[in-house]
Design an enzyme around this catalytic site. Structure first.
Site, mmCIF file in Angstrom:
data_model
loop_
_atom_site.group_PDB
_atom_site.id
_atom_site.type_symbol
_atom_site.label_atom_id
_atom_site.label_comp_id
_atom_site.label_asym_id
_atom_site.label_seq_id
_atom_site.Cartn_x
_atom_site.Cartn_y
_atom_site.Cartn_z
ATOM 1 N N GLU A 91 -9.713 -2.016 5.251
ATOM 2 C CA GLU A 91 -10.352 -1.729 6.525
ATOM 3 C C GLU A 91 -11.557 -2.667 6.715
ATOM 4 O O GLU A 91 -11.962 -3.357 5.774
ATOM 5 C CB GLU A 91 -10.789 -0.251 6.541
ATOM 6 N N ASP A 142 0.819 -1.207 0.000
ATOM 7 C CA ASP A 142 0.000 0.000 0.000
ATOM 8 C C ASP A 142 0.855 1.261 0.000
ATOM 9 O O ASP A 142 2.087 1.207 0.170
ATOM 10 C CB ASP A 142 -0.970 0.004 1.205
ATOM 11 N N HIS A 146 -7.362 -4.822 10.162
ATOM 12 C CA HIS A 146 -7.069 -4.587 8.741
ATOM 13 C C HIS A 146 -5.776 -5.281 8.322
ATOM 14 O O HIS A 146 -4.878 -5.493 9.134
ATOM 15 C CB HIS A 146 -7.067 -3.089 8.377
ATOM 16 N N ASN A 157 -7.698 -2.885 14.285
ATOM 17 C CA ASN A 157 -9.066 -3.167 13.853
ATOM 18 C C ASN A 157 -9.135 -4.365 12.909
ATOM 19 O O ASN A 157 -10.151 -4.601 12.273
ATOM 20 C CB ASN A 157 -9.680 -1.924 13.178
HETATM 21 P P1 PGA Z 1 2.180 -1.409 12.603
HETATM 22 O O1 PGA Z 1 0.998 -1.352 11.539
HETATM 23 O O2 PGA Z 1 3.100 -2.470 12.120
HETATM 24 O O3 PGA Z 1 2.810 -0.059 12.572
HETATM 25 O O4 PGA Z 1 1.549 -1.764 13.921
HETATM 26 C C1 PGA Z 1 0.426 -2.536 11.111
HETATM 27 C C2 PGA Z 1 -0.797 -2.252 10.287
HETATM 28 O O5 PGA Z 1 -1.500 -1.266 10.564
HETATM 29 O O6 PGA Z 1 -1.083 -3.032 9.370
#
Ligand code: PGA
Length: 238
Positions: A137, A67, A132, A130
């Site tokens: 999302e 992404d 995702h 959450n």
């Molecule tokens: P993080 O993000 O590794 O910074 O916790 C993971 C994500 O949001 O997919």
């Protein structure tokens, strides 16, 4: 799906790096699907050290990132391209044109680009609080391909730790879709920290729950490895 619990995030990074390098030694033209965020950093550190120690070359390896934020170009230090350059690419012998990121320009063609390159052999994933994966999302369609999406307030708040102000966090991003991710031949999802425990518990209920996009991985029969540290595994029964 195989769940592996390790004491520390560093151990997780070392083990997955070892597996990736083993695969590269068998096929030096692998296609890697890569993730950003805090979670994969120990893995990238281990990949750098272990590949130097074992003299493994990345010359023929192509990468596709999951992404990218809308509106941040590669020179912006919050863009994911910048993150990947700083934390992995510049330390290895990749060819300059071997990295791909989804963008508003290539969005509708990104899945085809992946297919044309031969499909993703190894996909690295983190997970959001959450549930995702990438920026899919809650309640993103299972059929989704690479698309532009609006970030939830929870994601914006969590990602604001990297920005000066929460208002600076882009509200939109381009992300591989759930169907794009499920096509990868092998998937490593990493979750570290207590704030991921709830999402991990939901994901490991064993069925697809649309409000927890990571649970889509239950639909893939083989070659899905979930690496957890003890904090992320706190809410699991055994
Ligand atoms: P993080 O993000 O590794 O910074 O916790 C993971 C994500 O949001 O997919």
């Amino acid at each position: 799906m195989k769940v592996i619990i390790k004491k520390t995030k560093e151990e997780i990074g070392e083990e997955i790096a070892k597996e990736i390098l083993k695969d590269i030694k068998e096929n030096d033209h692998l296609i890697l699907g890569l993730a950003t965020g805090s979670t994969p950093l120990p893995l990238y550190k281990s990949l750098i050290t272990q590949s130097k120690e074992e003299e493994v070359s990345f010359k023929n390896i192509k990468t596709f990132n999951l992404d990218e934020y809308c509106g941040l170009d590669a020179t912006n230090d919050q863009s994911y391209r910048y993150f990947m350059n700083e934390n992995l690419f510049k330390y290895l012998d990749f060819e300059p044109n071997s990295h791909h990121f989804p963008s508003t320009e290539n969005c509708s063609k990104y899945d085809d680009l992946i297919e044309e390159a031969g499909g993703i052999d190894i996909q690295i994933l983190g997970i959001g609080e959450n549930g995702h994966i990438a920026f899919n999302e809650p309640n993103t369609s299972l059929d989704s391909k690479t698309h532009i999406t609006s970030l939830t307030q929870n994601t914006i708040k969590n990602n604001s730790r990297f920005f000066a102000n929460v208002e600076d966090v882009p509200t939109k991003a381009i992300t591989m879709g759930l169907s794009t991710i499920l096509k990868a031949r092998k998937i490593y999802l990493i979750a570290t920290g207590k704030n991921k425990a709830e999402a991990i518990k939901t994901m490991l209920e064993g069925k697809y729950i649309p409000s927890c996009p990571a649970s889509a991985l239950n639909l893939k029969e083989n070659d899905v490895y979930i690496y957890l540290d003890e904090d992320a595994a706190t809410l699991l029964k055994e």
